[in-house]
Design a protein around this motif. Structure first.
Motif, PDB file in Angstrom:
ATOM      1  N   ARG A   1       0.825  -1.213   0.000  1.00 28.15           N
ATOM      2  CA  ARG A   1       0.000   0.000   0.000  1.00 28.15           C
ATOM      3  C   ARG A   1       0.858   1.262   0.000  1.00 28.15           C
ATOM      4  N   ALA A   2       2.152   1.090   0.181  1.00 30.41           N
ATOM      5  CA  ALA A   2       3.045   2.246   0.223  1.00 30.41           C
ATOM      6  C   ALA A   2       3.240   2.810  -1.183  1.00 30.41           C
ATOM      7  N   ALA A   3       3.775   4.006  -1.255  1.00 29.08           N
ATOM      8  CA  ALA A   3       4.085   4.627  -2.537  1.00 29.08           C
ATOM      9  C   ALA A   3       5.121   3.771  -3.271  1.00 29.08           C
ATOM     10  N   PRO A   4       5.080   3.760  -4.609  1.00 26.37           N
ATOM     11  CA  PRO A   4       6.008   2.920  -5.373  1.00 26.37           C
ATOM     12  C   PRO A   4       7.476   3.133  -5.028  1.00 26.37           C
ATOM     13  N   ILE A   5       7.879   4.389  -4.805  1.00 26.49           N
ATOM     14  CA  ILE A   5       9.288   4.638  -4.489  1.00 26.49           C
ATOM     15  C   ILE A   5       9.661   4.028  -3.143  1.00 26.49           C
ATOM     16  N   VAL A   6       8.716   4.013  -2.202  1.00 23.87           N
ATOM     17  CA  VAL A   6       8.960   3.388  -0.895  1.00 23.87           C
ATOM     18  C   VAL A   6       8.987   1.868  -1.048  1.00 23.87           C
ATOM     19  N   GLN A   7       8.068   1.342  -1.844  1.00 26.78           N
ATOM     20  CA  GLN A   7       8.064  -0.099  -2.105  1.00 26.78           C
ATOM     21  C   GLN A   7       9.393  -0.551  -2.691  1.00 26.78           C
ATOM     22  N   LEU A   8       9.877   0.207  -3.673  1.00 30.11           N
ATOM     23  CA  LEU A   8      11.121  -0.191  -4.332  1.00 30.11           C
ATOM     24  C   LEU A   8      12.299  -0.112  -3.358  1.00 30.11           C
ATOM     25  N   GLU A   9      12.322   0.914  -2.535  1.00 28.00           N
ATOM     26  CA  GLU A   9      13.385   1.014  -1.537  1.00 28.00           C
ATOM     27  C   GLU A   9      13.359  -0.181  -0.585  1.00 28.00           C
TER      28      GLU A   9
ATOM     29  N   GLY B   1       5.355   3.734 -10.344  1.00 29.29           N
ATOM     30  CA  GLY B   1       6.066   4.945  -9.971  1.00 29.29           C
ATOM     31  C   GLY B   1       6.084   5.979 -11.089  1.00 29.29           C
ATOM     32  N   ILE B   2       6.207   5.504 -12.320  1.00 32.96           N
ATOM     33  CA  ILE B   2       6.162   6.428 -13.459  1.00 32.96           C
ATOM     34  C   ILE B   2       4.769   7.045 -13.580  1.00 32.96           C
ATOM     35  N   GLU B   3       3.757   6.215 -13.409  1.00 32.01           N
ATOM     36  CA  GLU B   3       2.376   6.709 -13.506  1.00 32.01           C
ATOM     37  C   GLU B   3       2.087   7.755 -12.442  1.00 32.01           C
ATOM     38  N   GLN B   4       2.657   7.559 -11.241  1.00 34.39           N
ATOM     39  CA  GLN B   4       2.441   8.508 -10.152  1.00 34.39           C
ATOM     40  C   GLN B   4       3.501   9.616 -10.120  1.00 34.39           C
ATOM     41  N   ARG B   5       4.324   9.678 -11.147  1.00 38.78           N
ATOM     42  CA  ARG B   5       5.337  10.711 -11.316  1.00 38.78           C
ATOM     43  C   ARG B   5       6.385  10.714 -10.204  1.00 38.78           C
ATOM     44  N   GLN B   6       6.638   9.547  -9.630  1.00 40.79           N
ATOM     45  CA  GLN B   6       7.714   9.414  -8.661  1.00 40.79           C
ATOM     46  C   GLN B   6       9.014   9.003  -9.345  1.00 40.79           C
ATOM     47  N   PHE B   7       8.899   8.407 -10.535  1.00 41.69           N
ATOM     48  CA  PHE B   7      10.054   8.068 -11.361  1.00 41.69           C
ATOM     49  C   PHE B   7       9.937   8.789 -12.691  1.00 41.69           C
ATOM     50  N   ALA B   8      11.077   9.034 -13.299  1.00 41.31           N
ATOM     51  CA  ALA B   8      11.082   9.711 -14.593  1.00 41.31           C
ATOM     52  C   ALA B   8      10.466   8.817 -15.667  1.00 41.31           C
ATOM     53  N   PRO B   9       9.799   9.400 -16.658  1.00 36.79           N
ATOM     54  CA  PRO B   9       9.302   8.603 -17.789  1.00 36.79           C
ATOM     55  C   PRO B   9      10.468   7.878 -18.464  1.00 36.79           C
ATOM     56  N   GLN B  10      10.313   6.574 -18.667  1.00 38.84           N
ATOM     57  CA  GLN B  10      11.389   5.759 -19.214  1.00 38.84           C
ATOM     58  C   GLN B  10      10.833   4.382 -19.565  1.00 38.84           C
TER      59      GLN B  10
ATOM     60  N   LEU C   1      23.941   1.743  -2.182  1.00 37.34           N
ATOM     61  CA  LEU C   1      23.540   1.066  -3.413  1.00 37.34           C
ATOM     62  C   LEU C   1      22.055   1.254  -3.684  1.00 37.34           C
ATOM     63  N   VAL C   2      21.238   1.183  -2.631  1.00 35.44           N
ATOM     64  CA  VAL C   2      19.799   1.414  -2.790  1.00 35.44           C
ATOM     65  C   VAL C   2      19.558   2.835  -3.284  1.00 35.44           C
ATOM     66  N   GLN C   3      20.237   3.795  -2.686  1.00 34.52           N
ATOM     67  CA  GLN C   3      20.054   5.189  -3.104  1.00 34.52           C
ATOM     68  C   GLN C   3      20.535   5.418  -4.535  1.00 34.52           C
ATOM     69  N   PHE C   4      21.596   4.752  -4.928  1.00 32.08           N
ATOM     70  CA  PHE C   4      22.074   4.835  -6.307  1.00 32.08           C
ATOM     71  C   PHE C   4      20.983   4.379  -7.279  1.00 32.08           C
ATOM     72  N   CYS C   5      20.342   3.261  -6.963  1.00 31.70           N
ATOM     73  CA  CYS C   5      19.292   2.731  -7.840  1.00 31.70           C
ATOM     74  C   CYS C   5      18.083   3.677  -7.883  1.00 31.70           C
ATOM     75  N   LEU C   6      17.703   4.225  -6.743  1.00 31.39           N
ATOM     76  CA  LEU C   6      16.556   5.134  -6.709  1.00 31.39           C
ATOM     77  C   LEU C   6      16.850   6.420  -7.480  1.00 31.39           C
ATOM     78  N   ARG C   7      18.102   6.936  -7.349  1.00 30.16           N
ATOM     79  CA  ARG C   7      18.451   8.154  -8.088  1.00 30.16           C
ATOM     80  C   ARG C   7      18.415   7.903  -9.594  1.00 30.16           C
ATOM     81  N   ALA C   8      18.783   6.698 -10.004  1.00 27.92           N
ATOM     82  CA  ALA C   8      18.790   6.382 -11.424  1.00 27.92           C
ATOM     83  C   ALA C   8      17.386   6.414 -12.027  1.00 27.92           C
ATOM     84  N   LEU C   9      16.374   6.172 -11.194  1.00 24.27           N
ATOM     85  CA  LEU C   9      14.998   6.147 -11.669  1.00 24.27           C
ATOM     86  C   LEU C   9      14.260   7.460 -11.454  1.00 24.27           C
ATOM     87  N   SER C  10      14.792   8.304 -10.620  1.00 28.04           N
ATOM     88  CA  SER C  10      14.031   9.466 -10.150  1.00 28.04           C
ATOM     89  C   SER C  10      13.802  10.499 -11.256  1.00 28.04           C
ATOM     90  N   ALA C  11      12.678  11.197 -11.094  1.00 26.48           N
ATOM     91  CA  ALA C  11      12.372  12.298 -12.018  1.00 26.48           C
ATOM     92  C   ALA C  11      13.324  13.446 -11.752  1.00 26.48           C
TER      93      ALA C  11
END
Length: 202
Positions: free
Chosen positions: A90-98, A149-158, A192-202
């Protein structure tokens, strides 16, 4: 009693015993791989742990390659279920991925030999094929979270499928070193987790 029904019952019991024995053998094999990798695995060693003659093992697995694939499938599926059970869906996609990435790396750090064996240890071609299939399964599961996450604009379109495949590689690469080198530390998990999240972030 109908003789056909009695025969069916006998067959069902026989098959159930066979499955139980196979699972017992796989548990023994799992312990061996978790401690010494697939290189430590042998039919004789599993048979010894199970208290049976080596020849009897071939009633349940035709050869070592078949046994190794079954062990890999069992261990990888268990790890995937354990990681995804840690997530609040139920968490936000970026939190789920973390949470997913952190759980994956924490489990790898807790058992570096098993992680290396599942990710990168040189193995039989049949096991390598199973490994590639499980990488695709991991990517598919990550892709679903990335798409949300892309749909909710938490990740960049990709391209979500490509991003998920790259994510699996980024997570696996630090584990692709034999544990005797002790190259992956607990302090590496958060960066490493933060590296992956930054790579996806808008």
């Amino acid at each position: 009693m109908d003789i056909h029904f009695m025969a069916y019952q006998a067959t069902a019991r026989t098959e159930a015993r066979k499955v139980d024995t196979q699972q017992m053998l796989l548990r023994s094999g799992h312990r061996i791989v978790a401690r010494g990798g697939f290189s430590a695995l042998s039919m004789a060693r599993i048979a010894q742990q199970a208290g049976m003659a080596t020849g009897n093992l071939y009633r349940y697995f035709t050869d070592k390659a078949t046994l190794s694939v079954a062990l890999f499938e069992r261990a990888s599926t268990h790890e995937m279920h354990a990681v995804f059970e840690c997530v609040n869906h139920r968490a936000a996609p970026i939190v789920q991925l973390e949470m997913l990435l952190t759980a994956f790396l924490q489990r790898a750090h807790a058992n570096p030999q098993l992680a290396y064996s599942l990710v990168a240890e040189p193995v039989d071609p049949a096991v390598e094929q199973a490994r590639n299939e499980h990488r695709r399964r991991w990517a598919t599961r990550f892709q679903a979270v990335i798409e949300d996450g892309i749909e909710q604009r938490q990740f960049a379109p990709q391209p979500a499928a490509l991003a998920a495949t790259a994510l699996v590689g980024a997570m696996a690469e630090p584990l692709a070193v034999p544990p005797s080198y002790a190259s992956f530390c607990a302090s590496d998990i958060a960066p490493l987790v933060q590296f992956c999240l930054r790579a996806l972030s808008a």
